[in-house]
Structure formats: C-alpha cells, structure tokens
Motif scaffolding. Structure first.
Motif, PDB file in Angstrom:
ATOM      1  N   LEU A   1      -7.069  30.051 -45.597  1.00 36.26           N
ATOM      2  CA  LEU A   1      -8.267  30.881 -45.735  1.00 36.26           C
ATOM      3  C   LEU A   1      -8.059  32.224 -45.063  1.00 36.26           C
ATOM      4  N   GLN A   2      -7.361  32.193 -43.938  1.00 40.14           N
ATOM      5  CA  GLN A   2      -7.122  33.442 -43.230  1.00 40.14           C
ATOM      6  C   GLN A   2      -6.247  34.381 -44.063  1.00 40.14           C
ATOM      7  N   TRP A   3      -5.259  33.817 -44.763  1.00 38.89           N
ATOM      8  CA  TRP A   3      -4.400  34.654 -45.592  1.00 38.89           C
ATOM      9  C   TRP A   3      -5.185  35.227 -46.765  1.00 38.89           C
ATOM     10  N   ILE A   4      -5.978  34.357 -47.416  1.00 41.70           N
ATOM     11  CA  ILE A   4      -6.681  34.807 -48.623  1.00 41.70           C
ATOM     12  C   ILE A   4      -7.681  35.896 -48.287  1.00 41.70           C
ATOM     13  N   SER A   5      -8.303  35.790 -47.128  1.00 41.71           N
ATOM     14  CA  SER A   5      -9.358  36.756 -46.803  1.00 41.71           C
ATOM     15  C   SER A   5      -8.814  37.928 -45.994  1.00 41.71           C
ATOM     16  N   SER A   6      -7.495  37.972 -45.789  1.00 39.02           N
ATOM     17  CA  SER A   6      -6.952  38.945 -44.850  1.00 39.02           C
ATOM     18  C   SER A   6      -7.025  40.369 -45.388  1.00 39.02           C
ATOM     19  N   VAL A   7      -7.267  41.313 -44.488  1.00 34.32           N
ATOM     20  CA  VAL A   7      -7.107  42.727 -44.830  1.00 34.32           C
ATOM     21  C   VAL A   7      -6.059  43.357 -43.914  1.00 34.32           C
ATOM     22  N   ASP A   8      -5.298  42.522 -43.216  1.00 37.95           N
ATOM     23  CA  ASP A   8      -4.255  43.016 -42.317  1.00 37.95           C
ATOM     24  C   ASP A   8      -3.052  43.457 -43.150  1.00 37.95           C
ATOM     25  N   HIS A   9      -2.568  44.659 -42.917  1.00 39.01           N
ATOM     26  CA  HIS A   9      -1.493  45.182 -43.762  1.00 39.01           C
ATOM     27  C   HIS A   9      -0.239  44.340 -43.679  1.00 39.01           C
ATOM     28  N   LYS A  10      -0.018  43.646 -42.557  1.00 34.30           N
ATOM     29  CA  LYS A  10       1.205  42.848 -42.435  1.00 34.30           C
ATOM     30  C   LYS A  10       1.100  41.580 -43.273  1.00 34.30           C
ATOM     31  N   GLN A  11      -0.068  40.933 -43.198  1.00 36.48           N
ATOM     32  CA  GLN A  11      -0.236  39.738 -44.030  1.00 36.48           C
ATOM     33  C   GLN A  11      -0.221  40.098 -45.510  1.00 36.48           C
ATOM     34  N   LEU A  12      -0.848  41.208 -45.864  1.00 34.08           N
ATOM     35  CA  LEU A  12      -0.850  41.625 -47.274  1.00 34.08           C
ATOM     36  C   LEU A  12       0.563  41.965 -47.723  1.00 34.08           C
TER      37      LEU A  12
ATOM     38  N   TRP B   1      14.674  43.402 -42.042  1.00 33.25           N
ATOM     39  CA  TRP B   1      13.334  43.296 -41.455  1.00 33.25           C
ATOM     40  C   TRP B   1      12.853  41.859 -41.288  1.00 33.25           C
ATOM     41  N   PHE B   2      13.574  40.885 -41.831  1.00 35.95           N
ATOM     42  CA  PHE B   2      13.094  39.503 -41.728  1.00 35.95           C
ATOM     43  C   PHE B   2      12.798  39.096 -40.287  1.00 35.95           C
ATOM     44  N   PRO B   3      13.692  39.416 -39.319  1.00 36.63           N
ATOM     45  CA  PRO B   3      13.400  39.029 -37.936  1.00 36.63           C
ATOM     46  C   PRO B   3      12.090  39.647 -37.429  1.00 36.63           C
ATOM     47  N   LYS B   4      11.827  40.877 -37.866  1.00 32.01           N
ATOM     48  CA  LYS B   4      10.579  41.527 -37.424  1.00 32.01           C
ATOM     49  C   LYS B   4       9.368  40.837 -38.042  1.00 32.01           C
ATOM     50  N   MET B   5       9.457  40.506 -39.336  1.00 29.75           N
ATOM     51  CA  MET B   5       8.295  39.960 -40.037  1.00 29.75           C
ATOM     52  C   MET B   5       8.012  38.524 -39.627  1.00 29.75           C
ATOM     53  N   SER B   6       9.071  37.731 -39.416  1.00 31.80           N
ATOM     54  CA  SER B   6       8.865  36.303 -39.180  1.00 31.80           C
ATOM     55  C   SER B   6       9.063  35.929 -37.717  1.00 31.80           C
ATOM     56  N   GLY B   7       9.720  36.783 -36.958  1.00 33.07           N
ATOM     57  CA  GLY B   7      10.060  36.422 -35.589  1.00 33.07           C
ATOM     58  C   GLY B   7      11.210  35.428 -35.520  1.00 33.07           C
ATOM     59  N   ARG B   8      11.902  35.236 -36.647  1.00 30.65           N
ATOM     60  CA  ARG B   8      13.003  34.270 -36.710  1.00 30.65           C
ATOM     61  C   ARG B   8      14.256  34.949 -37.239  1.00 30.65           C
ATOM     62  N   LEU B   9      15.402  34.332 -36.952  1.00 30.87           N
ATOM     63  CA  LEU B   9      16.660  34.860 -37.473  1.00 30.87           C
ATOM     64  C   LEU B   9      17.122  33.989 -38.635  1.00 30.87           C
ATOM     65  N   LEU B  10      17.724  34.622 -39.635  1.00 29.53           N
ATOM     66  CA  LEU B  10      18.291  33.884 -40.764  1.00 29.53           C
ATOM     67  C   LEU B  10      19.668  33.355 -40.379  1.00 29.53           C
ATOM     68  N   ASP B  11      20.066  32.299 -41.038  1.00 28.14           N
ATOM     69  CA  ASP B  11      21.381  31.715 -40.800  1.00 28.14           C
ATOM     70  C   ASP B  11      22.454  32.691 -41.282  1.00 28.14           C
ATOM     71  N   GLU B  12      23.300  33.157 -40.364  1.00 28.96           N
ATOM     72  CA  GLU B  12      24.262  34.211 -40.683  1.00 28.96           C
ATOM     73  C   GLU B  12      25.312  33.740 -41.695  1.00 28.96           C
TER      74      GLU B  12
ATOM     75  N   PRO C   1       7.141  38.441 -34.470  1.00 29.22           N
ATOM     76  CA  PRO C   1       6.422  39.366 -35.339  1.00 29.22           C
ATOM     77  C   PRO C   1       5.377  40.144 -34.558  1.00 29.22           C
ATOM     78  N   PRO C   2       4.930  41.282 -35.131  1.00 26.73           N
ATOM     79  CA  PRO C   2       3.948  42.089 -34.406  1.00 26.73           C
ATOM     80  C   PRO C   2       2.633  41.325 -34.261  1.00 26.73           C
ATOM     81  N   THR C   3       1.903  41.631 -33.224  1.00 29.70           N
ATOM     82  CA  THR C   3       0.575  41.035 -33.071  1.00 29.70           C
ATOM     83  C   THR C   3      -0.371  41.670 -34.074  1.00 29.70           C
TER      84      THR C   3
END
Lengths: 563, 308
Positions: free
Chosen positions: A27-38, A417-428, A522-524
């Motif tokens: 529900l939070q995603w569907i109703s979001s107006v946050d530019h990062k979630q969008l 940018w994946f680490p920034k968006m998800s806060g996780r690292l991809l398998d190298e 990820p950013p707050t």
C-alpha cells in the motif's frame, strides 16, 4: 574550510503520501509520491516489460531460425514483432531512463523531492496503464500488427481490422501524457530546485542530459499525440487524414511520426550519455574530459534532432533537394554524437581505471555504439540509404544504437547505482558472467544481421526463401538471441537475491563525485538534511579532498574547465 | 551469394563505388576507436596504488581536432552523396517509363506503356538500355528493391516514384518488397528476367498476344469453369471475357516460373493445392476459398497451365 554545509530546503507541510507509515508494505508503494520509490517502480515496470518484450522477440527468432518455418502464423508474427518494438521503446527504454532520472536528479542536485510529487506519481501510473491497455489488446481481439511505426495506410481499418491499432493509439496516448508530465516535472525540478550555489556549469552531466531529454520530449511528443489522435479519428469516426482513397495522405503519417520519432532516438540516448559520463569519470578517477564540450554537443544534438526526420523517408521520393538537405543535417548531427566517443576515450586517457561491471558496460558501449553510429551515417548517405533501408541492416543498426547505447547505459547505471538504491551489493562474479553472456549474445544476434541486410533480406518478413547463407546467418542470430535471454534471466536472479540477502553497501562504495553519494544507501525518506557546498561539478569529491578541490585548481577562476 | 555488391546495373556499379569508400572510412574509424579503447583499458588500468591520477579535464587543441577531423570526413561524404545521387537518380521529367510497376497486397503488377502487355511478379526487361521504372501502389505502401540493381523505391498509393536501371547482362535477378505491407509481406518477391534486346522484342511480342484457346477436353472444360465461376471478376485473361483487375493477369500464366510472388514453383501440383485452399498456402491472401470440386480443380489447373 570547504566543509560548512548547506541546508537543504524542505516544505513546511509534508505531502499526504509521505505520512504513511513505512510498515504498510505494498500500500505504501502504490500510494507513494516519493521520487525514489516512484523511480524504483519505473525500473521494475521497465524490467517486467523487458521480459515480456524479450519473450515476444524470442518467439520471432524461433520462427526465423530456419527458412520457410511454420512455427508462427504470419498474423501472430506481425503482432509479436510490432509489440516487441513498441514495448521496448515506450515501456522499457523510456520508463527505465525516466526511472533513473526521477530517482537521481533530485539527489544529484541536492533536492529532497521533485517539484511536483503528486504529478510524479500520476506520470508513473499513466505510463503503466498505457502499457497495460496496449497489452489488453491481446484479449480484445488482436494486438497491433502494423509495426511500431505503424505506417499509413496499413494502419487504417480496412487493412488492419482488429482493434489492435486502436489500443496502440490509446495506450501510447496515455503513456505519452505520462512522459510529458514527467518531463515538465524534471525541467521544473532542475531549473528551480538545485541546491543554492549549484550553477548550470556545476550540474552533473547526467542532470544536464535529463534536462535536454525532457525538453526534447516536450517538443516532440505533441507530434506523436496529434498523429495518434488523427489515426483514432480515422479508424473510429471515418476521418480521412491518412486514407488516400478519401483524399488523405499516406506520407503525412510518416512526417508526423518521424518528427516525433527522430527526436525520440535522442530522448533514448542522451540520458545514457549522461550515465556513461558519470561512470567514465568515477571509474577513471578523473573528471569527465571536456565537460563544456559534452554538454554543448548535447544541446546541439537536441536542436538538430528536429531537422533530420526525413532520413527515415529517403525512399519515399520527396526529391533530391529535400533528400540532400536532410542528408546534410543528419550527417551534421552525427558529428556531436560521434565526438562524445572521443571525449570518453580522453577521460580514460591517463586515468586509473577500475573495471567494475558498470565500467565494463561503459567500455563495451564505446565500441558497440561506434558500430551503431557508423551504420547510422550510412543511412545519411542517400544512395546507401536507398540500398539498405528496410533491410536487416537497419535492424542491426537500431539494435546497436538501442542496445549498445541505451540498454548498455541502463545496465551501466543499474550496476553503478544499485548499491545506492537498494543498500545492497550485487554478486561481482555473477555480474561479470552476466556482462559477458549479454555482450557475446548481443553481438552474435546483431552482427550477422548487417550481412543479411546486404544479402537483401527485408526486415519484418515472417519467413524467407532458402537462399545461400540466409538460413545459417539467421540461425546464428537466433542462438545469440537466446544467449541474451539467458543473460536477462541471470540478471533477474541476481537482482532478487541481492535485494533479499546481498551484503550491505556503504554510502559511497565507488569513491564517487556527485551528491547522491553524500547520503546513506539507501537514502532516507528525506534525502538530505545538509549537503556540502557546491563549487564545481564534483562537489562530493571537493568535500572528500578539500585540499585538492576542483575550484582551488591553480590558473582558474573556478571549476574544472580549461587546461 | 548475391548481395548488394553483385551489381547488375550501371547505377548499382556507381553505388558500389560509394559503398566501398564508405566501408573503408567506417572500418578505419571503428578500428581507431576499438584500438584506443583496448589500448587505454590495458595501459591505464588501476595499479592498486591508490594514487589519484592527474585531474586533466580538457584540452582545447585536442577538442578542436576532434571537431575538425570528423567534420571533414562528413563533408567529403556529403559531396559524394550529392554527386552519386545526381548520377543515379536524376528526375524523370515527362519521359515515358519502360515499365510501370503497381504494388498490390501481395504481388507486383507490371505494365509496359505503348503495348498491351500486363504481367505479374516476373518482370522482363532488356539489357543495355537506361530504363525508367515507374512505381505506385494500389493499396498500402510497398517497396520495390532488387539488391543487384542498387537503389530502392517506395511505391505509395497516390504517388508516382521512379528508379533507373541500365542492366548489363542477361539473367534472372531476384528482389522483394522491403516495406512492411501486412500479413504476406514475406511473399512479395520480385523476379526480373533480363534479355538481350532481340530476345526482349520477341518476349514483348509474345506477351502482347491474347491467350491461345485451350486444347484438349480437360483444359476446355477448365476454360468454361473459369468463365462460369467468379474467377473472371478478379483476373484478366486477354482474348476471353475475363477482365477483372483485382488479381494478377493470367493471360500467360503458364509461362511463369514461379507463382504467388515467389512462394512456390509454378507447376500443376502447386496450382491445384492453391486452388484447393488458398488460405492454407498463403494465409491472408485476397483469393477466397471457393470449395471447388476435385474435377473442377483438375480442369482449371489444366487450363491455366496451358496459358503459355
């Protein structure tokens, strides 16, 4: 000394969507107006449509694997290749580029939100509904089947009587409105919401390119929307805009479509240029070479983009004078596009290159995009265009531009940018597998199509006679396509596992230069409280190396320009 | 393998020269970019010493060179473009074409101005003459192209386009529709048969003749059936009452090597399969299924095969 920070302005009253508790899940995603979630939802939408559009084209490639194949009926074939092209352009490439733009433009300019957060949400949902509506046509009596550029009079009711083309019009109109609103939002955000102190010449190249892209959209989409509305009138109310027997013009559609369509090519490539510029700089540990030149040539491209559309129509027979004019303008636009390649090479020159997967895609792009650019110049040379247009050579060309350019840019951006968006690292290790699988598959699919074009294989044929070499080359192309398909599934697996249980990413894993790395990963919800002052195009580096900051370089007033 | 490089006309030969210049220039640029990319990628890889390289960010002389080099190259090709276009595609003026092409979904109609010859898909032309080929369309946009002839021509309803061809040697040249035109775009192939001028004159005279009356009981029955059923409302057979213009002219159908615009070899077996169920052979084609009896199909096949 340089570390006095700047307060990031926040609206006094929070927006309604932002007050929803973060534990509310979907529900939070569907109703979001946050530019990062969008932005992230734009990217998921693009990935979903990429899987669908990829599946469609794999079916097409199976049909083409051997001569006189009967795997697909011509009707099914025509729907599948039409949906593939339309999906990949309008519902994969554009949403993905806008997804990155909407996520990172505010972060890179030190803003906490887009200018119009609710409009931002509207843009996303319009685009998604537009795409869904177009796909609903499969259930409503048949998908569009006249090709992604949907030429008149084949798009008229008496030649395409299923409702597919009507859904094409309605779906693209909706998505187009979404794209226009997103562009207005980006333009206003970039012009009005930069952190105080950030001048135009301090903007990251990616922000510049998103600004130019948004301007291109605002000037070119009206032509498409008008054409789509006219076509709907033709089909539903028996108007005669494109109906030759009723006094209309078959060529009018082509003019309107390509007046949109060629700027659209730059809409799809400029943001990728922006992403690559960031990546070449960061992973060469140098500023991008010729910042003013890259931005300036971007502006030149954006202006020239509106004067080249007839190079899609050189075989229409508009006369040698018209063809000569558009040949000149098309070659002219090749210059600023091509020179950027040398800018990025010069960025690598003397650098200290780190071969992350993002950088690998950027380096591969240099060669792949050069191939696509050179075959593009072939189409500006009128007589060569008259040989090769509408053959498989064009198919090879557009894919070297859209995959070697746009999609590699999107992949590079994703790995960067994946680490920034998800806060996780991809398998190298898997990432490198993905890179090689995709690059090999891509070249296997499309390199041979140049040859097929010169052998005379027309594009968009559902099958072909067993002429010497045709079967073998098509089989190679199909095999390459399946390699790309396998690579794409690997990417999905990597993304899902990294989001679930990948190692945590630090705030600035790449030792990067721009402000998005100044916040957490990820950013707050509120991106920043304060950011370092912006005095050059690399404010985050200036902050990390205050003694060597760009604006302190000897012999210069300010910034990174001039030798 | 036949390709755009196996030029069969003087126009294509001229184009071939331009192709060669372009390929050389393009390969040189590609090689330069690829070599620099690989060289830099090896030479400037991170040495792991953590030292930041010199922060060069621009060099106006180099940037000027980057601008001037490609501009000169492009200017040279623009000059060649204009020169070659003028040579191979001059305006047609009021000249009467050697052949008029009309694109249909999904076959080609060819008429020869000054004669009553009408044919389909297999187009006969003389060598050694600079021929004006004029094209238009009866329905959607198609595109006329033979790789060995050089330039292509969109054929568009409501417009007249043209190309020039000076064919150098007798022979058979293949091509196809290049503009997506609907379900059977794939089977809209072109066969040009080039003759010496003497052979061409003979062919033209023969093709101008009306159809010979059928001989043999079966073929005569076929001729009667052709007139009785709806065939004649779409097809023309000169010398009979059949004067339809929706489908291909069948006056000399039996002399064609292929049928259905390149889809099948023209033989009685294929013809009777086609008459039995057109939609199974070429789905979407505008020929309806008539549900003829087996005897009728045999008779019609015998009749059409005789139309040499």
């Amino acid at each position: 000394m340089a570390n006095t920070t700047v307060l990031v302005p926040e609206p006094a009253r929070p927006l309604p969507g932002l007050s929803i508790n973060s534990s509310q899940g979907l529900l939070q995603w569907i109703s979001s107006v946050d530019h990062k979630q969008l932005g992230i939802m734009y990217l998921w939408m693009a990935l979903l449509f990429m899987l669908v559009g990829g599946l469609e084209i794999l079916l097409v490639r199976v049909q083409l694997a051997v001569p006189r194949n009967t795997f697909l009926s011509p009707e099914a074939y025509n729907q599948l290749f039409t949906m593939h092209g339309t999906t990949m352009i309008f519902f994969v490439a554009m949403p993905a580029l806008f997804g990155f733009g909407i996520y990172f433009v505010p972060l890179m300019i030190g803003a906490n939100e887009m200018a119009f957060p609710r409009l931002n949400a509207l843009s996303l949902w319009l685009t998604l509904f537009g795409g869904s509506l177009m796909y609903f046509s499969f259930l409503a009596g048949g998908a569009p089947d006249a090709g992604w550029f949907n030429y008149a009079p084949l798009n008229q009711f008496n030649y395409s009587s299923s409702p597919g083309v009507d859904y094409y019009c309605a779906g693209l109109l909706l998505a187009g409105i979404g794209t226009i609103t997103a562009s207005i939002n980006l333009v206003v955000t970039i012009l009005r919401y930069r952190i105080p102190g950030m001048r135009f010449k301090d903007m990251p190249v990616f922000v510049w390119m998103m600004l130019l892209t948004a301007c291109l959209v605002l000037a070119s989409f009206p032509a498409l929307n008008a054409a789509l509305a006219m076509l709907l009138l033709d089909r539903q109310l028996h108007a005669h805009f494109f109906d030759v027997t009723g006094g209309g013009s078959a060529v009018l559609w082509q003019h309107l479509f390509w007046l949109f369509g060629h700027p659209e090519v730059y809409v799809l490539i400029l943001p990728a240029f922006g992403i690559f510029s960031e990546i070449f700089a960061v992973f060469s540990r140098k500023p991008v070479f010729g910042y003013a030149f890259i931005v300036g040539s971007g502006i030149a491209i954006a202006l020239l983009a509106f004067g080249v559309w007839v190079h899609h129509m050189l075989a229409v027979g508009l006369g040698n004078t018209v063809n000569g004019f558009f040949s000149a303008s098309s070659m002219l636009i090749g210059i600023p596009t091509g020179i950027k390649i040398f800018n990025w090479l010069a960025t690598m020159h003397g650098g200290s290159l780190r071969f992350t997967v993002a950088m690998r895609f950027a380096i591969a792009f240099l060669v792949e995009f050069t191939i696509g650019g050179l075959s593009g110049i072939a189409f500006a040379i009128v007589p060569i265009d008259l040989q090769l247009t509408d053959t498989y050579f064009v198919v090879a060309h557009i894919h070297y531009v859209f995959i070697g350019g746009t999609l590699f840019g999107l992949f590079a951006g994703l790995f960067y940018w994946f680490p920034k968006m998800s806060g996780r690292l991809l398998d190298e290790r898997l990432s490198k597998w993905f890179f090689w699988l995709f690059v090999v598959g891509f070249n296997g699919t499309f390199l041979v199509q140049h040859v097929l074009g010169t052998l005379g294989m027309p594009r968009r044929v559902y099958t072909y006679p067993d002429l010497p070499g045709w079967g073998l080359l098509n089989m190679i192309s199909t095999a390459g396509g399946f390699l790309m398909g396998a690579a794409t599934l690997l990417l999905v697996y990597m993304l899902v596992t990294a989001i679930r249980r990948g190692p945590l990413a630090p705030a600035d894993p790449w030792d990067a230069y721009t402000l998005e790395w100044a916040t957490t990963s990820p950013p707050t919800l509120q991106n920043f409280d304060r950011v370092p002052p912006v005095r050059s195009a690399r404010p985050w580096r200036d902050h990390k190396r205050p003694d060597d900051a760009d604006h302190l370089k000897p012999g210069k007033k300010k910034g990174v320009h001039g030798k | 393998m036949r390709s755009i490089f196996s030029s069969a006309t003087q126009e294509a030969e001229r184009l071939h020269r331009l192709d060669t210049y372009f390929i050389i220039a393009a390969l040189a640029v590609l090689l330069l970019v690829a070599a620099l990319t690989v060289y830099y990628a090896i030479k400037y890889r991170d040495k792991g010493d953590g030292v930041e390289p010199e922060q060069t960010s621009s060099n106006l002389k180099l940037e000027a060179a980057m601008l001037v080099g490609p501009t000169l190259l492009v200017a040279a090709f623009f000059f060649l473009t204009i020169r070659t276009t003028q040579a191979i595609l001059p305006p047609a003026g009021r000249l009467v074409p050697a052949v008029r092409i009309v694109g249909h979904q999904w076959w080609w109609e060819a008429t020869y101005p000054g004669t009553n010859v009408v044919t389909a898909n297999e187009i006969h032309l003389p060598v050694g003459q600079r021929l004006l080929i004029e094209g238009t369309s009866a329905d959607v946009i198609h595109d006329w192209w033979l790789p060995a002839f050089g330039e292509k021509m969109d054929v568009i309803p409501g417009r007249l386009n043209h190309v020039w061809a000076t064919i150098r040697a007798p022979g058979v040249y293949e091509g196809a529709c290049n503009e997506f035109c609907g379900q059977q775009h794939a089977w809209m192939r072109i066969r040009v048969v080039a003759h010496t001028p003497a052979d061409y004159a003979r062919w033209l005279a023969a093709a101008g003749q009306p159809a010979a009356p059928p001989t043999g009981a079966l073929a005569q029955a076929g001729g009667a059936l052709f007139a009785h059923y709806a065939c004649s409302s779409c097809h023309q057979i000169r010398g009979t009452a059949a004067h339809g213009h929706q489908g291909p002219d069948l006056t000399h159908f039996g002399s064609r090597r292929t049928m259905l615009a390149g889809l099948l070899e023209n033989n009685p077996d294929n013809l009777s399969r086609w008459l039995t169920d057109p939609q199974a052979i070429k789905p979407g084609a505008h020929m309806p299924r008539f549900i003829f009896g087996r005897d009728s199909i045999r008779a019609l096949t015998a009749y059409l095969t005789q139309l040499k």
